[in-house]
Design a protein around this motif. Structure first.
Motif, PDB file in Angstrom:
ATOM      1  N   SER A 400       0.857  -1.185   0.000  1.00  0.00           N
ATOM      2  CA  SER A 400       0.000   0.000   0.000  1.00  0.00           C
ATOM      3  C   SER A 400       0.892   1.234   0.000  1.00  0.00           C
ATOM      4  O   SER A 400       1.967   1.231   0.607  1.00  0.00           O
ATOM      5  N   ILE A 401       0.413   2.296  -0.679  1.00  0.00           N
ATOM      6  CA  ILE A 401       1.166   3.549  -0.768  1.00  0.00           C
ATOM      7  C   ILE A 401       0.304   4.655  -0.176  1.00  0.00           C
ATOM      8  O   ILE A 401      -0.830   4.876  -0.622  1.00  0.00           O
ATOM      9  N   GLU A 402       0.842   5.318   0.824  1.00  0.00           N
ATOM     10  CA  GLU A 402       0.121   6.406   1.477  1.00  0.00           C
ATOM     11  C   GLU A 402       1.002   7.645   1.502  1.00  0.00           C
ATOM     12  O   GLU A 402       2.228   7.554   1.521  1.00  0.00           O
ATOM     13  N   PHE A 447       6.029   9.779   2.017  1.00  0.00           N
ATOM     14  CA  PHE A 447       5.470   8.598   1.359  1.00  0.00           C
ATOM     15  C   PHE A 447       5.707   7.389   2.264  1.00  0.00           C
ATOM     16  O   PHE A 447       6.841   7.140   2.692  1.00  0.00           O
ATOM     17  N   ARG A 448       4.677   6.647   2.495  1.00  0.00           N
ATOM     18  CA  ARG A 448       4.777   5.436   3.324  1.00  0.00           C
ATOM     19  C   ARG A 448       4.382   4.240   2.469  1.00  0.00           C
ATOM     20  O   ARG A 448       3.261   4.178   1.944  1.00  0.00           O
ATOM     21  N   VAL A 449       5.314   3.278   2.336  1.00  0.00           N
ATOM     22  CA  VAL A 449       5.071   2.059   1.563  1.00  0.00           C
ATOM     23  C   VAL A 449       5.081   0.887   2.541  1.00  0.00           C
ATOM     24  O   VAL A 449       6.073   0.663   3.246  1.00  0.00           O
ATOM     25  N   GLN A 450       3.963   0.147   2.583  1.00  0.00           N
ATOM     26  CA  GLN A 450       3.768  -0.908   3.579  1.00  0.00           C
ATOM     27  C   GLN A 450       3.343  -2.202   2.889  1.00  0.00           C
ATOM     28  O   GLN A 450       2.441  -2.207   2.045  1.00  0.00           O
ATOM     29  N   GLU A 460       9.342   4.637   5.052  1.00  0.00           N
ATOM     30  CA  GLU A 460       8.798   5.977   4.910  1.00  0.00           C
ATOM     31  C   GLU A 460       9.900   6.881   4.385  1.00  0.00           C
ATOM     32  O   GLU A 460      11.021   6.857   4.886  1.00  0.00           O
ATOM     33  N   GLN A 461       9.583   7.663   3.359  1.00  0.00           N
ATOM     34  CA  GLN A 461      10.592   8.521   2.749  1.00  0.00           C
ATOM     35  C   GLN A 461      10.041   9.926   2.560  1.00  0.00           C
ATOM     36  O   GLN A 461       8.886  10.110   2.169  1.00  0.00           O
ATOM     37  N   GLU A 462      10.899  10.877   2.829  1.00  0.00           N
ATOM     38  CA  GLU A 462      10.509  12.292   2.750  1.00  0.00           C
ATOM     39  C   GLU A 462      10.728  12.842   1.345  1.00  0.00           C
ATOM     40  O   GLU A 462      11.647  12.435   0.630  1.00  0.00           O
ATOM     41  N   ASN A 463       9.859  13.779   0.942  1.00  0.00           N
ATOM     42  CA  ASN A 463      10.029  14.468  -0.323  1.00  0.00           C
ATOM     43  C   ASN A 463       9.430  15.863  -0.181  1.00  0.00           C
ATOM     44  O   ASN A 463       9.093  16.288   0.931  1.00  0.00           O
ATOM     45  N   ARG A 464       9.258  16.582  -1.302  1.00  0.00           N
ATOM     46  CA  ARG A 464       8.763  17.952  -1.269  1.00  0.00           C
ATOM     47  C   ARG A 464       7.530  18.089  -2.159  1.00  0.00           C
ATOM     48  O   ARG A 464       7.420  17.448  -3.212  1.00  0.00           O
TER      49      ARG A 464
END
Length: 472
Positions: A400-402, A447-450, A460-464
């Motif tokens: 899942s992508i949140e 972004f959280r990929v589970q 979980e990865q940070e972006n802009r």
């Protein structure tokens, strides 16, 4: 001070310029069969290494080959773990740990690695065994080599080289089986249905093993291996090395078992050369510590056996230290050894934790740099991203992508994806938001990929997120 003697091999000058051949012609070494405690240790360690080498590729783990380095797919499977080229740092870390293990062992007990675990010598002893069962023990082999060619000599030589080639070919197939699935490779070998890659490497490794373990043997250690050259810098007066007790052994001489050799001024050494005849590198340990010595303990076993026959105390040739030979006390716990041990433990614990906590998922998010943002037809501000998702496990997973970080942010695109084992998925995602929720032009988003079937696989990865600049 009674130091362990070191053999001086420097040519003696006679007052005139002389030239010397820096590469001496090899003299064939005929190693005598023997028994003893250290040979048993070496046999056990060598047997375990051969079992691991030939057997690990046949082990199945969750339906896959337990150890497989799949170069075309750039995946390295090791007992349930799958490593990618991006994990090269773990390999570097492991090699550093193994180097420290080698340093620690060398400071403590010299070249134990060479004598008991080095693949060159494990295979050399394996080939020596094949030589003995086909041609006989030392004296028989010497007589055979001196004898004129005959049908019997030809048969024994052919049997030896055939057995060598079988061992070499089996070793080559086992090695290639770590890069091509062994259960596919073995039938292909016997059906002569190999590809060019497998054919080349099996042929090359067969020749290399046959030459190194059958013909070159100790020459690899003396002239090719760098360890023999720098190992002495790690020795100190408390390093455990094999040495001849000169005070006890000299003067040498043959004698009857019942002779009163002490009255004749003789030492315990009966000059039988048993220690020389069993040495796989052909040195005389009585000449002192030499860089060729691989600390295999063969001379210790041979000398102890001869001392038992003569009724003398064992230990004329033994594992000892300079301090012990001088009558002092060996200091096992010394600063350098303790430092190596502490560093080794710290690195091993950190490596184990990193490996245990490693998540078999890689997420790389690339924001579209062609446009900072676009205004969609519905009036919302939109940013476009490309998610590169790599499933680094040995099983297929649904993910899942949140996205979070801004209230009112919505994701356009599939929020659930299926990624097969070892697959790299390029997944486009668009994020939209009503401009009235944007109080500034730049936001941190996450972004959280589970994995849906495994709660421990999550990243979980940070972006802009970029929006229009606010006018004051």
């Amino acid at each position: 001070m009674n130091q362990i003697p070191v053999k001086d091999v420097t040519p003696k000058s006679k007052g005139k310029a002389e030239s010397y051949d820096l590469y001496a012609k090899r003299e064939h070494i005929y190693v005598k069969f023997y028994k003893g405690l250290f040979k048993n240790f070496r046999t056990i360690s060598g047997f375990l290494m051969l079992v691991m080498f030939y057997g690990f590729s046949w082990i199945q783990w969750d339906g896959h080959q337990a150890v497989l380095f799949d170069l075309p797919s750039r995946q390295f499977h090791v007992f349930g773990f799958t490593f990618w080229p991006q994990d090269f740092m773990l390999l570097s870390w492991l090699l550093i740990i193994l180097a420290f293990v080698l340093f620690f062992v060398t400071v403590f007990a010299g070249r134990l690695w060479c004598g008991y675990a080095c693949p060159q010598f494990v295979w050399t002893w394996f080939f020596m065994w094949a030589e003995r069962v086909t041609e006989g023990d030392r004296n028989q082999r010497m007589r055979l080599d001196k004898a004129a060619w005959s049908g019997q000599k030809l048969a024994k030589k052919a049997a030896k080289h055939t057995l060598w080639l079988i061992i070499a070919a089996a070793s080559a197939i086992a090695f290639v089986g770590y890069f091509t699935p062994i259960r596919e490779l073995s039938p292909a070998v016997f059906s002569w249905n190999l590809g060019p890659w497998e054919t080349w490497w099996i042929g090359f490794l067969t020749v290399a093993t046959y030459a190194n373990a059958g013909w070159l043997r100790e020459q690899v250690c003396i002239y090719m291996c760098p360890y023999a050259r720098f190992q002495s810098v790690m020795f100190d007066q408390d390093t455990l090395v094999i040495s001849y007790d000169e005070k006890r052994g000299e003067n040498r001489g043959k004698r009857k078992k019942s002779a009163d050799y002490k009255a004749e001024g003789m030492g315990d050494c009966i000059d039988c050369n048993a220690c020389v005849h069993v040495c796989p590198v052909g040195i005389d340990i009585r000449d002192g510590l030499q860089y060729e010595c691989v600390a295999c303990g063969a001379c210790v076993d041979a000398c102890d056996d001869m001392m038992d026959r003569m009724g003398y105390d064992r230990g004329l040739v033994r594992y000892t230290t300079e301090h012990a030979l001088d009558g002092g006390t060996t200091h096992i716990m010394r600063p350098r050894l303790i430092a190596y041990f502490i560093c080794l433990c710290a690195m091993f614990i950190a490596f184990s934790y990193t490996l245990y906590s490693r998540i078999p998922l890689e997420v790389d998010i690339i924001r579209d740099r062609g446009q900072l943002f676009v205004e969609a037809s519905n009036g919302k501000i939109e940013n476009v991203y490309r998610l590169k998702l790599a499933n680094k496990s040995q099983d297929d997973h649904s993910y899942s992508i949140e996205v979070s970080g801004i209230d009112g942010l919505s994701m356009i695109g599939a929020s659930e994806v299926v990624i097969r084992s070892g697959e790299l998925l390029d997944h486009p995602v668009s994020l939209q938001i009503d401009p009235r929720f944007l109080e500034k032009s730049n936001y941190d988003i996450f972004f959280r990929v589970q994995a849906l079937d495994d709660e421990d696989i999550v990243l979980e990865q940070e972006n802009r997120f970029i929006g229009p600049a606010k006018r004051r």
